[in-house]
Design a protein around this motif. Structure first.
Motif, PDB file in Angstrom:
ATOM      1  N   GLU A   1      -0.448  -0.217 -12.853  1.00 39.63           N
ATOM      2  CA  GLU A   1      -0.670   0.840 -13.839  1.00 39.63           C
ATOM      3  C   GLU A   1      -1.523   1.967 -13.269  1.00 39.63           C
ATOM      4  N   ARG A   2      -2.521   1.611 -12.475  1.00 43.35           N
ATOM      5  CA  ARG A   2      -3.357   2.649 -11.852  1.00 43.35           C
ATOM      6  C   ARG A   2      -2.536   3.497 -10.886  1.00 43.35           C
ATOM      7  N   ALA A   3      -1.654   2.829 -10.136  1.00 39.66           N
ATOM      8  CA  ALA A   3      -0.807   3.552  -9.187  1.00 39.66           C
ATOM      9  C   ALA A   3       0.150   4.493  -9.918  1.00 39.66           C
ATOM     10  N   ARG A   4       0.706   4.034 -11.031  1.00 38.47           N
ATOM     11  CA  ARG A   4       1.619   4.880 -11.803  1.00 38.47           C
ATOM     12  C   ARG A   4       0.898   6.111 -12.354  1.00 38.47           C
ATOM     13  N   LYS A   5      -0.319   5.924 -12.798  1.00 37.03           N
ATOM     14  CA  LYS A   5      -1.093   7.051 -13.316  1.00 37.03           C
ATOM     15  C   LYS A   5      -1.411   8.040 -12.212  1.00 37.03           C
ATOM     16  N   ARG A   6      -1.725   7.511 -11.025  1.00 40.15           N
ATOM     17  CA  ARG A   6      -2.003   8.396  -9.886  1.00 40.15           C
ATOM     18  C   ARG A   6      -0.765   9.210  -9.533  1.00 40.15           C
ATOM     19  N   LEU A   7       0.389   8.566  -9.503  1.00 41.30           N
ATOM     20  CA  LEU A   7       1.634   9.265  -9.189  1.00 41.30           C
ATOM     21  C   LEU A   7       1.980  10.305 -10.256  1.00 41.30           C
ATOM     22  N   ALA A   8       1.746   9.951 -11.498  1.00 45.86           N
ATOM     23  CA  ALA A   8       2.039  10.883 -12.594  1.00 45.86           C
ATOM     24  C   ALA A   8       1.197  12.133 -12.489  1.00 45.86           C
ATOM     25  N   GLY A   9       0.019  12.002 -11.902  1.00 51.69           N
ATOM     26  CA  GLY A   9      -0.843  13.153 -11.782  1.00 51.69           C
ATOM     27  C   GLY A   9      -0.562  14.006 -10.556  1.00 51.69           C
ATOM     28  N   SER A  10       0.220  13.438  -9.592  1.00 50.40           N
ATOM     29  CA  SER A  10       0.439  14.151  -8.335  1.00 50.40           C
ATOM     30  C   SER A  10       1.873  14.602  -8.137  1.00 50.40           C
ATOM     31  N   GLU A  11       2.799  14.124  -8.963  1.00 50.10           N
ATOM     32  CA  GLU A  11       4.212  14.465  -8.777  1.00 50.10           C
ATOM     33  C   GLU A  11       4.731  15.288  -9.944  1.00 50.10           C
TER      34      GLU A  11
ATOM     35  N   GLU B   1       0.842  -1.192   0.000  1.00 54.32           N
ATOM     36  CA  GLU B   1       0.000   0.000   0.000  1.00 54.32           C
ATOM     37  C   GLU B   1       0.883   1.250   0.000  1.00 54.32           C
ATOM     38  N   PRO B   2       1.393   1.622  -1.180  1.00 51.90           N
ATOM     39  CA  PRO B   2       2.323   2.756  -1.265  1.00 51.90           C
ATOM     40  C   PRO B   2       1.708   4.115  -0.962  1.00 51.90           C
ATOM     41  N   PHE B   3       0.366   4.166  -0.856  1.00 49.97           N
ATOM     42  CA  PHE B   3      -0.293   5.434  -0.568  1.00 49.97           C
ATOM     43  C   PHE B   3      -0.857   5.476   0.853  1.00 49.97           C
ATOM     44  N   ILE B   4      -0.351   4.607   1.727  1.00 55.43           N
ATOM     45  CA  ILE B   4      -0.816   4.608   3.107  1.00 55.43           C
ATOM     46  C   ILE B   4      -0.605   5.996   3.707  1.00 55.43           C
TER      47      ILE B   4
ATOM     48  N   GLU C   1     -11.545   8.127   7.008  1.00 55.56           N
ATOM     49  CA  GLU C   1     -12.228   8.505   5.766  1.00 55.56           C
ATOM     50  C   GLU C   1     -11.251   8.464   4.597  1.00 55.56           C
ATOM     51  N   LEU C   2      -9.971   8.290   4.897  1.00 54.02           N
ATOM     52  CA  LEU C   2      -8.936   8.329   3.872  1.00 54.02           C
ATOM     53  C   LEU C   2      -8.903   7.039   3.072  1.00 54.02           C
ATOM     54  N   GLU C   3      -8.731   7.150   1.786  1.00 55.88           N
ATOM     55  CA  GLU C   3      -8.705   5.990   0.901  1.00 55.88           C
ATOM     56  C   GLU C   3      -7.280   5.463   0.774  1.00 55.88           C
ATOM     57  N   THR C   4      -7.136   4.156   0.704  1.00 55.23           N
ATOM     58  CA  THR C   4      -5.842   3.540   0.416  1.00 55.23           C
ATOM     59  C   THR C   4      -5.998   2.664  -0.818  1.00 55.23           C
ATOM     60  N   ILE C   5      -4.886   2.423  -1.487  1.00 58.91           N
ATOM     61  CA  ILE C   5      -4.914   1.610  -2.704  1.00 58.91           C
ATOM     62  C   ILE C   5      -3.900   0.491  -2.575  1.00 58.91           C
ATOM     63  N   GLY C   6      -4.375  -0.741  -2.497  1.00 59.36           N
ATOM     64  CA  GLY C   6      -3.486  -1.896  -2.442  1.00 59.36           C
ATOM     65  C   GLY C   6      -3.063  -2.307  -3.845  1.00 59.36           C
ATOM     66  N   ILE C   7      -1.873  -2.879  -3.951  1.00 55.04           N
ATOM     67  CA  ILE C   7      -1.346  -3.305  -5.247  1.00 55.04           C
ATOM     68  C   ILE C   7      -1.268  -4.835  -5.263  1.00 55.04           C
ATOM     69  N   ASP C   8      -2.120  -5.455  -6.077  1.00 58.94           N
ATOM     70  CA  ASP C   8      -2.151  -6.917  -6.141  1.00 58.94           C
ATOM     71  C   ASP C   8      -1.938  -7.471  -7.544  1.00 58.94           C
ATOM     72  N   THR C   9      -2.179  -6.656  -8.558  1.00 53.71           N
ATOM     73  CA  THR C   9      -2.126  -7.130  -9.943  1.00 53.71           C
ATOM     74  C   THR C   9      -1.367  -6.124 -10.815  1.00 53.71           C
TER      75      THR C   9
END
Length: 250
Positions: free
Chosen positions: A240-250, A101-104, A227-235
């Motif tokens: 790819e979803r995590a990379r897109k999220r990072l690309a939009g925030s960094e 969970e890199p967005f914990i 209330e905070l959302e977390t995103i687990g990485i299993d597949t």
């Protein structure tokens, strides 16, 4: 002040995503991102517990702390206890932080730690979050939890609980506030030692949820709400979803 140690179990083997902790997410490995997030919380120490030399060396390479644990551990809880024993440092509580969970959020970790400042510290603590959609409610990959009036867990299930006999499933969210479980745990050291000695239970095997073993054996699991959302990485798709999220925030 609560003396809290964060331990991040990280296995190399993964059925759906081998080498998961070392997957690159925007120029940093997933495990590095988890460590960096955890270091922002109210923890005296953050340690990666791994069964693989590659992960061990990688973590030490970016300045993190890591210990090598047995490859035979059946769960992350067992790996966390192995690591804690190796540290040789007394703590008021041990936080089991998911290595995928890199967005914990540091605030989520702090919410668990704060509960151990009570005069009578809890045995175990975990996080819950309100269910916001039917997709979440009926997903077997997002365990749900029901609580008693003191915010202790009564039961965890991959099925929506409670079942509403007087309403159609499409109306359940409109009639009841459902909670789902976020897999972040905190333990008193003596309780962590005790639960690692328990045999797998029937309910645990039925639902494939380790925390049911603890409930079946009489342990009390206090919950904190986020209330905070977390995103687990299993597949690979999650990556790819995590990379897109990072690309939009960094």
């Amino acid at each position: 002040m609560v003396h809290a140690i964060g331990i991040i179990p990280a296995r190399y083997a993964s059925t759906r995503l081998p080498g998961k902790p070392l997957v690159d997410l925007g120029g940093k490995s997933m495990i590095q991102r988890v460590v960096e997030q955890a270091r922002q919380a109210q923890l005296q120490r953050v340690v990666v517990a791994t069964d693989d030399e590659r992960i061990l060396e990688h973590v030490r390479g970016f300045g993190g702390e890591a210990v090598l644990t047995s490859p035979e551990h059946p769960s992350g809880t067992d790996r966390v206890f192995d690591a804690y024993q190796q540290l040789g440092e007394a703590a008021d509580c041990i936080i089991n932080i998911q290595g995928d969970e890199p967005f914990i959020h540091p605030a989520q970790i702090d919410a668990l730690v704060a509960l151990f400042g009570a005069e009578k510290p809890p045995q175990l603590v975990t996080l819950v979050k309100p269910v916001l959609s039917e997709e979440e409610l009926f997903s077997p990959h997002l365990p749900k939890v029901v609580l008693d009036t003191t915010s202790h867990a009564l039961y965890f299930s991959r099925h929506p609980l409670p079942y509403q006999r007087q309403a159609e499933p499409a109306q359940w969210l409109a009639h009841h506030r459902y909670l789902r479980h976020i897999g972040l745990y905190a333990y008193r050291p003596d309780v962590l030692a005790a639960i690692t000695k328990l045999s797998p239970s029937w309910l645990e095997q039925a639902e494939s949820l380790e925390q049911l073993r603890w409930l079946e054996n009489g342990y009390r699991i206090l919950t904190a709400e986020t209330e905070l959302e977390t995103i687990g990485i299993d597949t690979p798709e999650d990556v790819e979803r995590a990379r897109k999220r990072l690309a939009g925030s960094e």
